[in-house]
Design a protein around this motif. Sequence first.
Motif, PDB file in Angstrom:
ATOM      1  N   UNK A   1       0.867  -1.179   0.000  1.00 29.88           N
ATOM      2  CA  UNK A   1       0.000   0.000   0.000  1.00 29.88           C
ATOM      3  C   UNK A   1       0.897   1.220   0.000  1.00 29.88           C
ATOM      4  N   UNK A   2       0.688   2.115  -0.944  1.00 31.36           N
ATOM      5  CA  UNK A   2       1.511   3.314  -1.026  1.00 31.36           C
ATOM      6  C   UNK A   2       2.962   3.024  -1.346  1.00 31.36           C
ATOM      7  N   UNK A   3       3.231   1.882  -1.960  1.00 30.14           N
ATOM      8  CA  UNK A   3       4.598   1.540  -2.349  1.00 30.14           C
ATOM      9  C   UNK A   3       5.392   0.762  -1.324  1.00 30.14           C
ATOM     10  N   UNK A   4       4.830   0.536  -0.131  1.00 22.85           N
ATOM     11  CA  UNK A   4       5.532  -0.224   0.909  1.00 22.85           C
ATOM     12  C   UNK A   4       4.733  -1.471   1.267  1.00 22.85           C
ATOM     13  N   UNK A   5       5.420  -2.579   1.538  1.00 25.36           N
ATOM     14  CA  UNK A   5       4.721  -3.818   1.894  1.00 25.36           C
ATOM     15  C   UNK A   5       3.832  -3.630   3.128  1.00 25.36           C
ATOM     16  N   UNK A   6       2.680  -4.295   3.107  1.00 27.35           N
ATOM     17  CA  UNK A   6       1.776  -4.256   4.263  1.00 27.35           C
ATOM     18  C   UNK A   6       2.277  -5.249   5.302  1.00 27.35           C
TER      19      UNK A   6
ATOM     20  N   UNK B   1      -4.642   6.893   2.159  1.00 33.18           N
ATOM     21  CA  UNK B   1      -4.280   7.597   0.935  1.00 33.18           C
ATOM     22  C   UNK B   1      -3.439   6.762  -0.016  1.00 33.18           C
ATOM     23  N   UNK B   2      -2.958   5.608   0.429  1.00 26.43           N
ATOM     24  CA  UNK B   2      -2.104   4.769  -0.420  1.00 26.43           C
ATOM     25  C   UNK B   2      -2.916   3.891  -1.353  1.00 26.43           C
ATOM     26  N   UNK B   3      -2.286   3.496  -2.458  1.00 28.40           N
ATOM     27  CA  UNK B   3      -2.926   2.607  -3.427  1.00 28.40           C
ATOM     28  C   UNK B   3      -2.513   1.169  -3.119  1.00 28.40           C
ATOM     29  N   UNK B   4      -3.488   0.245  -3.116  1.00 32.93           N
ATOM     30  CA  UNK B   4      -3.204  -1.165  -2.877  1.00 32.93           C
ATOM     31  C   UNK B   4      -2.644  -1.796  -4.144  1.00 32.93           C
ATOM     32  N   UNK B   5      -1.572  -2.581  -3.983  1.00 34.14           N
ATOM     33  CA  UNK B   5      -0.997  -3.311  -5.104  1.00 34.14           C
ATOM     34  C   UNK B   5      -0.712  -4.749  -4.694  1.00 34.14           C
TER      35      UNK B   5
END
Length: 106
Positions: free
Chosen positions: A36-41, A84-88
Motif C-alpha cells: 500500500x503506497x509503495x511499501x509492503x503491508x 491515501x495509499x494505493x493497494x498493489x
Amino acid sequence: MNAPAPRTGDQLASTVCDTRVIVVRAPAGGAPEIACGGSPMVPASSQGDAAPAKPGGGEAATLIGKRYVDAAGTLELLCTRSGTGELTCGGVPMTLKTAKPLPASD
C-alpha cells in the motif's frame, strides 16, 4: 526475507498511511507481495504509527467498506480503514470489486 503468504482472515496494515484491510480470499499457493503506497503491508498487530503516504502518481485512495481484487481475481481484500495509499499485489494496482448485477425480474 519474504513475508508469509496472506491467509483468509489476516488483518494487514499499511506502514505509510492509515489503510487497514482484511484478507477475504487468498490463493491456495500464496500471493505476491501486498503493498500500500509503495511499501509492503504488515500484520495489523505489529503496525505502529503510520507515516504520511509518499506523494506520487494520482489521487488513488483506499475506501472503507470496499473490496479490492487482484488482476487474476484470486486475492480479495476488504478495506476496514481508509487511507491515501494505493493497494498493489505483486506491483500491479488492485481494482475496486464491482457488484454483480442482479437478474431482471420482468
